[in-house]
Design a protein around this motif. Structure first.
Motif, PDB file in Angstrom:
ATOM      1  N   THR A  84      55.636  44.153  70.549  1.00 54.12           N
ATOM      2  CA  THR A  84      54.709  43.891  71.650  1.00 54.12           C
ATOM      3  C   THR A  84      53.350  43.462  71.106  1.00 54.12           C
ATOM      4  N   LYS A  85      52.876  44.162  70.106  1.00 53.58           N
ATOM      5  CA  LYS A  85      51.579  43.836  69.502  1.00 53.58           C
ATOM      6  C   LYS A  85      51.618  42.440  68.869  1.00 53.58           C
ATOM      7  N   LEU A  86      52.706  42.115  68.168  1.00 55.77           N
ATOM      8  CA  LEU A  86      52.823  40.791  67.555  1.00 55.77           C
ATOM      9  C   LEU A  86      52.888  39.691  68.616  1.00 55.77           C
ATOM     10  N   GLY A  87      53.549  39.968  69.729  1.00 54.88           N
ATOM     11  CA  GLY A  87      53.596  39.001  70.830  1.00 54.88           C
ATOM     12  C   GLY A  87      52.211  38.725  71.385  1.00 54.88           C
ATOM     13  N   GLU A  88      51.419  39.781  71.542  1.00 57.12           N
ATOM     14  CA  GLU A  88      50.045  39.621  72.023  1.00 57.12           C
ATOM     15  C   GLU A  88      49.206  38.837  71.011  1.00 57.12           C
ATOM     16  N   MET A  89      49.416  39.111  69.735  1.00 58.67           N
ATOM     17  CA  MET A  89      48.671  38.380  68.702  1.00 58.67           C
ATOM     18  C   MET A  89      49.041  36.896  68.714  1.00 58.67           C
ATOM     19  N   MET A  90      50.317  36.588  68.914  1.00 57.61           N
ATOM     20  CA  MET A  90      50.748  35.187  68.976  1.00 57.61           C
ATOM     21  C   MET A  90      50.131  34.483  70.194  1.00 57.61           C
ATOM     22  N   THR A  91      50.094  35.186  71.320  1.00 60.34           N
ATOM     23  CA  THR A  91      49.497  34.620  72.528  1.00 60.34           C
ATOM     24  C   THR A  91      48.015  34.341  72.314  1.00 60.34           C
ATOM     25  N   ASP A  92      47.311  35.302  71.743  1.00 61.04           N
ATOM     26  CA  ASP A  92      45.882  35.111  71.469  1.00 61.04           C
ATOM     27  C   ASP A  92      45.653  33.965  70.495  1.00 61.04           C
ATOM     28  N   MET A  93      46.497  33.862  69.474  1.00 61.74           N
ATOM     29  CA  MET A  93      46.367  32.782  68.499  1.00 61.74           C
ATOM     30  C   MET A  93      46.573  31.432  69.171  1.00 61.74           C
ATOM     31  N   SER A  94      47.546  31.335  70.045  1.00 60.23           N
ATOM     32  CA  SER A  94      47.812  30.075  70.746  1.00 60.23           C
ATOM     33  C   SER A  94      46.643  29.688  71.639  1.00 60.23           C
TER      34      SER A  94
END
Length: 110
Positions: A84-94
């Motif tokens: 979940t945390k990695l998904g949020e980080m990917m979204t923020d990066m995008s």
């Protein structure tokens, strides 16, 4: 003729600046994700090692099953939290990588 060339040159420079800014955002995001994954792997390995030690030290079969069940539950919850945390980080990066293009895309949508 000279103004067209200058406009083309400015447009090329602006596009290159946007691309470099987006690439910089992606690079920072990927580095943060790599650090997060490395930290999770280290923590997971340490927890797994501790669980094996506790399992080996178990004096009864019931205690061994309890130890294993506790470890599996903890490992699963940790994994779900990390994904979940990695998904949020990917979204923020995008989102960060897209920011330089927002102004340009806004001109086309009008």
């Amino acid at each position: 003729m000279m103004t067209n060339f200058e406009e083309l040159q400015k447009l090329s420079k602006d596009n290159m600046d946007m691309a470099l800014e987006a690439f910089g955002s992606m690079s920072k995001g990927m580095q943060a994700i790599a650090v997060e994954v490395a930290d999770y792997q280290k923590k997971s390995f340490e927890e797994g090692s501790a669980a094996v030690e506790k399992l080996v030290a178990s004096k009864s079969l019931d205690k061994a099953f309890e130890t294993q069940s506790d470890y599996v539950k903890t490992a699963y919850e940790g994994f779900v939290g990390e994904v979940t945390k990695l998904g949020e980080m990917m979204t923020d990066m995008s989102k960060e990588a897209y920011k330089p293009y927002e102004g340009v895309m806004g001109k086309f949508s009008k």
